[in-house]
Scaffold this motif. Sequence first.
Motif, PDB file in Angstrom:
ATOM      1  N   PRO A   1       0.832  -1.211   0.000  1.00  0.00           N
ATOM      2  CA  PRO A   1       0.000   0.000   0.000  1.00  0.00           C
ATOM      3  C   PRO A   1       0.865   1.259   0.000  1.00  0.00           C
ATOM      4  CG  PRO A   1      -0.602  -1.482   1.800  1.00  0.00           C
ATOM      5  CD  PRO A   1       0.632  -2.029   1.168  1.00  0.00           C
ATOM      6  N   VAL A   2       0.327   2.320  -0.554  1.00  0.00           N
ATOM      7  CA  VAL A   2       1.032   3.596  -0.610  1.00  0.00           C
ATOM      8  C   VAL A   2       0.375   4.547   0.374  1.00  0.00           C
ATOM      9  CG1 VAL A   2       1.578   5.578  -2.069  1.00  0.00           C
ATOM     10  CG2 VAL A   2       1.645   3.268  -3.028  1.00  0.00           C
ATOM     11  N   ASP A   3       1.175   5.155   1.237  1.00  0.00           N
ATOM     12  CA  ASP A   3       0.658   6.148   2.178  1.00  0.00           C
ATOM     13  C   ASP A   3       1.105   7.520   1.694  1.00  0.00           C
ATOM     14  OD1 ASP A   3      -0.027   7.867   4.215  1.00  0.00           O
ATOM     15  OD2 ASP A   3       0.627   6.529   5.810  1.00  0.00           O
ATOM     16  N   PRO A   4       0.208   8.337   1.119  1.00  0.00           N
ATOM     17  CA  PRO A   4       0.610   9.631   0.576  1.00  0.00           C
ATOM     18  C   PRO A   4       1.076  10.622   1.641  1.00  0.00           C
ATOM     19  CG  PRO A   4      -1.766   9.409   0.497  1.00  0.00           C
ATOM     20  CD  PRO A   4      -1.217   8.074   0.950  1.00  0.00           C
ATOM     21  N   LEU A   5       0.793  10.352   2.917  1.00  0.00           N
ATOM     22  CA  LEU A   5       1.225  11.273   3.972  1.00  0.00           C
ATOM     23  C   LEU A   5       2.657  11.024   4.419  1.00  0.00           C
ATOM     24  CD1 LEU A   5      -1.982  11.433   6.185  1.00  0.00           C
ATOM     25  CD2 LEU A   5      -1.163  13.114   4.537  1.00  0.00           C
ATOM     26  N   THR A   6       3.097   9.765   4.389  1.00  0.00           N
ATOM     27  CA  THR A   6       4.435   9.452   4.890  1.00  0.00           C
ATOM     28  C   THR A   6       5.391   9.001   3.798  1.00  0.00           C
ATOM     29  OG1 THR A   6       3.794   7.170   5.386  1.00  0.00           O
ATOM     30  CG2 THR A   6       3.533   8.805   7.149  1.00  0.00           C
ATOM     31  N   GLY A   7       4.882   8.643   2.639  1.00  0.00           N
ATOM     32  CA  GLY A   7       5.732   8.185   1.549  1.00  0.00           C
ATOM     33  C   GLY A   7       6.324   9.358   0.784  1.00  0.00           C
ATOM     34  N   GLY A   8       7.093   9.019  -0.227  1.00  0.00           N
ATOM     35  CA  GLY A   8       7.690  10.046  -1.072  1.00  0.00           C
ATOM     36  C   GLY A   8       6.684  10.600  -2.061  1.00  0.00           C
ATOM     37  N   PRO A   9       7.150  11.444  -2.974  1.00  0.00           N
ATOM     38  CA  PRO A   9       6.261  12.002  -3.996  1.00  0.00           C
ATOM     39  C   PRO A   9       5.586  10.884  -4.788  1.00  0.00           C
ATOM     40  CG  PRO A   9       8.389  13.093  -4.036  1.00  0.00           C
ATOM     41  CD  PRO A   9       8.524  11.920  -3.119  1.00  0.00           C
ATOM     42  N   LEU A  10       4.366  11.123  -5.210  1.00  0.00           N
ATOM     43  CA  LEU A  10       3.546  10.136  -5.890  1.00  0.00           C
ATOM     44  C   LEU A  10       2.855  10.786  -7.082  1.00  0.00           C
ATOM     45  CD1 LEU A  10       2.158   7.301  -5.765  1.00  0.00           C
ATOM     46  CD2 LEU A  10       0.462   8.351  -4.277  1.00  0.00           C
ATOM     47  N   VAL A  11       2.747  10.032  -8.171  1.00  0.00           N
ATOM     48  CA  VAL A  11       2.062  10.512  -9.369  1.00  0.00           C
ATOM     49  C   VAL A  11       0.966   9.521  -9.734  1.00  0.00           C
ATOM     50  CG1 VAL A  11       2.308  11.215 -11.781  1.00  0.00           C
ATOM     51  CG2 VAL A  11       4.232  11.531 -10.198  1.00  0.00           C
ATOM     52  N   LEU A  12      -0.282   9.997  -9.795  1.00  0.00           N
ATOM     53  CA  LEU A  12      -1.394   9.179 -10.261  1.00  0.00           C
ATOM     54  C   LEU A  12      -1.632   9.524 -11.722  1.00  0.00           C
ATOM     55  CD1 LEU A  12      -3.863   9.544  -7.253  1.00  0.00           C
ATOM     56  CD2 LEU A  12      -2.113   7.800  -7.632  1.00  0.00           C
ATOM     57  N   GLU A  13      -1.682   8.500 -12.573  1.00  0.00           N
ATOM     58  CA  GLU A  13      -1.842   8.714 -14.009  1.00  0.00           C
ATOM     59  C   GLU A  13      -3.175   8.143 -14.477  1.00  0.00           C
ATOM     60  OE1 GLU A  13       1.657   6.578 -15.370  1.00  0.00           O
ATOM     61  OE2 GLU A  13       2.734   8.475 -15.542  1.00  0.00           O
ATOM     62  N   GLY A  14      -3.876   8.899 -15.302  1.00  0.00           N
ATOM     63  CA  GLY A  14      -5.137   8.424 -15.851  1.00  0.00           C
ATOM     64  C   GLY A  14      -6.070   9.578 -16.167  1.00  0.00           C
ATOM     65  N   ARG A  15      -7.362   9.292 -16.244  1.00  0.00           N
ATOM     66  CA  ARG A  15      -8.376  10.321 -16.528  1.00  0.00           C
ATOM     67  C   ARG A  15      -8.630  11.100 -15.245  1.00  0.00           C
ATOM     68  NH1 ARG A  15     -14.427  10.323 -16.834  1.00  0.00           N
ATOM     69  NH2 ARG A  15     -14.904  11.945 -18.340  1.00  0.00           N
ATOM     70  N   ILE A  16      -8.498  12.417 -15.328  1.00  0.00           N
ATOM     71  CA  ILE A  16      -8.694  13.275 -14.159  1.00  0.00           C
ATOM     72  C   ILE A  16      -9.800  14.273 -14.466  1.00  0.00           C
ATOM     73  CG2 ILE A  16      -7.639  14.989 -12.637  1.00  0.00           C
ATOM     74  CD1 ILE A  16      -4.933  13.684 -13.315  1.00  0.00           C
TER      75      ILE A  16
ATOM     76  N   GLY B   1      -4.044  12.385 -17.934  1.00  0.00           N
ATOM     77  CA  GLY B   1      -3.503  13.369 -17.011  1.00  0.00           C
ATOM     78  C   GLY B   1      -2.645  12.767 -15.922  1.00  0.00           C
ATOM     79  N   ARG B   2      -2.056  13.655 -15.156  1.00  0.00           N
ATOM     80  CA  ARG B   2      -1.239  13.260 -14.011  1.00  0.00           C
ATOM     81  C   ARG B   2      -1.577  14.151 -12.824  1.00  0.00           C
ATOM     82  NH1 ARG B   2       4.458  12.290 -17.126  1.00  0.00           N
ATOM     83  NH2 ARG B   2       3.930  10.226 -17.868  1.00  0.00           N
ATOM     84  N   LEU B   3      -1.712  13.530 -11.677  1.00  0.00           N
ATOM     85  CA  LEU B   3      -1.961  14.211 -10.420  1.00  0.00           C
ATOM     86  C   LEU B   3      -0.719  14.003  -9.556  1.00  0.00           C
ATOM     87  CD1 LEU B   3      -4.436  15.471  -8.682  1.00  0.00           C
ATOM     88  CD2 LEU B   3      -4.359  13.244  -7.577  1.00  0.00           C
ATOM     89  N   TYR B   4      -0.057  15.100  -9.195  1.00  0.00           N
ATOM     90  CA  TYR B   4       1.195  15.049  -8.441  1.00  0.00           C
ATOM     91  C   TYR B   4       0.894  15.325  -6.968  1.00  0.00           C
ATOM     92  CZ  TYR B   4       3.432  15.231 -13.002  1.00  0.00           C
ATOM     93  OH  TYR B   4       3.830  14.944 -14.289  1.00  0.00           O
ATOM     94  N   ILE B   5       1.296  14.378  -6.099  1.00  0.00           N
ATOM     95  CA  ILE B   5       1.019  14.470  -4.669  1.00  0.00           C
ATOM     96  C   ILE B   5       2.337  14.389  -3.903  1.00  0.00           C
ATOM     97  CG2 ILE B   5      -0.154  13.386  -2.711  1.00  0.00           C
ATOM     98  CD1 ILE B   5      -2.050  12.110  -4.798  1.00  0.00           C
ATOM     99  N   ASP B   6       2.488  15.255  -2.900  1.00  0.00           N
ATOM    100  CA  ASP B   6       3.656  15.204  -2.027  1.00  0.00           C
ATOM    101  C   ASP B   6       3.207  15.510  -0.596  1.00  0.00           C
ATOM    102  OD1 ASP B   6       6.291  14.895  -1.214  1.00  0.00           O
ATOM    103  OD2 ASP B   6       6.868  16.924  -1.763  1.00  0.00           O
ATOM    104  N   LYS B   7       3.464  14.590   0.300  1.00  0.00           N
ATOM    105  CA  LYS B   7       3.124  14.728   1.725  1.00  0.00           C
ATOM    106  C   LYS B   7       1.643  15.055   1.931  1.00  0.00           C
ATOM    107  CE  LYS B   7       7.804  15.903   3.077  1.00  0.00           C
ATOM    108  NZ  LYS B   7       8.385  15.480   1.832  1.00  0.00           N
ATOM    109  N   GLY B   8       0.781  14.367   1.168  1.00  0.00           N
ATOM    110  CA  GLY B   8      -0.653  14.512   1.334  1.00  0.00           C
ATOM    111  C   GLY B   8      -1.279  15.705   0.645  1.00  0.00           C
TER     112      GLY B   8
END
Length: 67
Positions: free
Chosen positions: A7-22, A35-42
């Motif tokens: 599992p990925v924890d967006p609050l404690t993990g590193g930067p995350l990119v979700l790819e798909g229809r946004i 599209g891409r949704l860029y998340i860092d520290k929640g």
Amino acid sequence: MGNKKSPVDPLTGGPLVLEGRIVTMDEAGSIFQNGRLYIDKGSIVAVQGAASPEPPGFDNAQKLETN
């Protein structure tokens, strides 16, 4: 079962990119089919088309295809 990802924890993990229809919640109701949704520290850092350059700090970010 070796293909199962942790599992990925967006609050404690590193930067995350979700790819798909946004589908955004902006006034125009913008939709990024690829599209891409860029998340860092929640926090959402950026939402943009996949062809756009990624924001600084996302060079080695984990990318997840959302379909």
